[in-house]
Design a protein around this motif. Sequence first.
Motif, mmCIF file in Angstrom:
data_model
loop_
_atom_site.group_PDB
_atom_site.id
_atom_site.type_symbol
_atom_site.label_atom_id
_atom_site.label_comp_id
_atom_site.label_asym_id
_atom_site.label_seq_id
_atom_site.Cartn_x
_atom_site.Cartn_y
_atom_site.Cartn_z
ATOM 1 N N ASP A 144 -51.946 29.587 5.711
ATOM 2 C CA ASP A 144 -52.289 28.329 5.046
ATOM 3 C C ASP A 144 -51.407 28.059 3.825
ATOM 4 O O ASP A 144 -51.318 26.924 3.366
ATOM 5 N N SER A 145 -50.765 29.092 3.294
ATOM 6 C CA SER A 145 -49.911 28.917 2.116
ATOM 7 C C SER A 145 -48.481 28.532 2.464
ATOM 8 O O SER A 145 -47.687 28.230 1.566
ATOM 9 N N MET A 146 -48.156 28.523 3.752
ATOM 10 C CA MET A 146 -46.779 28.236 4.176
ATOM 11 C C MET A 146 -46.295 26.880 3.692
ATOM 12 O O MET A 146 -45.121 26.683 3.406
ATOM 13 N N ARG A 147 -47.191 25.925 3.613
ATOM 14 C CA ARG A 147 -46.795 24.558 3.274
ATOM 15 C C ARG A 147 -46.469 24.380 1.786
ATOM 16 O O ARG A 147 -45.831 23.397 1.404
ATOM 17 N N TYR A 148 -46.896 25.312 0.958
ATOM 18 C CA TYR A 148 -46.754 25.141 -0.491
ATOM 19 C C TYR A 148 -45.458 25.764 -1.017
ATOM 20 O O TYR A 148 -45.125 26.904 -0.704
ATOM 21 N N ILE A 149 -44.754 25.010 -1.833
ATOM 22 C CA ILE A 149 -43.515 25.491 -2.441
ATOM 23 C C ILE A 149 -43.869 26.489 -3.542
ATOM 24 O O ILE A 149 -44.635 26.161 -4.451
ATOM 25 N N GLN A 153 -46.875 24.747 -8.398
ATOM 26 C CA GLN A 153 -48.209 24.335 -8.822
ATOM 27 C C GLN A 153 -48.841 23.375 -7.799
ATOM 28 O O GLN A 153 -49.546 22.439 -8.169
ATOM 29 N N GLY A 154 -48.567 23.624 -6.533
ATOM 30 C CA GLY A 154 -49.261 22.872 -5.477
ATOM 31 C C GLY A 154 -48.431 21.878 -4.693
ATOM 32 O O GLY A 154 -48.946 21.245 -3.766
ATOM 33 N N ASP A 155 -47.157 21.705 -5.023
ATOM 34 C CA ASP A 155 -46.310 20.794 -4.241
ATOM 35 C C ASP A 155 -46.088 21.374 -2.847
ATOM 36 O O ASP A 155 -46.005 22.591 -2.679
ATOM 37 N N THR A 156 -45.970 20.509 -1.853
ATOM 38 C CA THR A 156 -45.747 20.967 -0.489
ATOM 39 C C THR A 156 -44.316 20.693 -0.043
ATOM 40 O O THR A 156 -43.678 19.754 -0.513
#
Length: 229
Positions: A144-149, A153-156
Amino acid sequence: MKQKINVVLALCAIGLLYVCVRSIQDTTEFDAEVAAREAVVKARLMEIRDAEEAYKAQHDGVYCDNWEVLVSFIKNGKLPIVMKQGVLSDEQMDKGLTETLAASIVNSGDQAAIIENGLQNFRRDTLWVSLKDSLYNYEGFVADSMRYIPFSQGDTFELVACPNTTRSGSIIQVMECNAPDSSFLKGMGKQGKRLIYNRAEEADAKGAYPGLKIGDAGNNWNNNAGNWE
């Protein structure tokens, strides 16, 4: 009096030296932090590339442009592993046998054809194994964390997948995944902001992307290479 002045000058020299050393140290530490962040983002982008290429192989040659779908594929998808026994000889290949044809003869169960083609010890069995366990078998991996840069601080990551027409007129499927400098260099103070600005200016002058990315959804298809490779 002269002695006091010399003491003051010595203290000033020491203070100036400290400021210079500290400035160099701060710059070195800053550069090291930038390099460390870039390394983490590059690693994540390469993991995304692995997932996209596995997805394409199982979805009619099309990449995924939806994070929910891609994450679900990472969690639940399977990878084919071909178990091989035996190899084709030059003589067999000269007679027109290929890996695919040989496997189809063996899988048919036709013993006469198997013996005739010398395939008694030839096997090609496909096993399906967990994609997640195969590609990301390390402690701490969270699909689930793959999408987050990282560090953003939460950017995808921006995920793009589309067909593209080559100069020869053929249509190919392409993908691109982007992480802008402004995301993964967040929270690095004035130096960070200045670096983001300078990189943006430099990228604009070169017509390049101001950050890290894999693939290219434009006319510069690059086999999903990273822009740092």
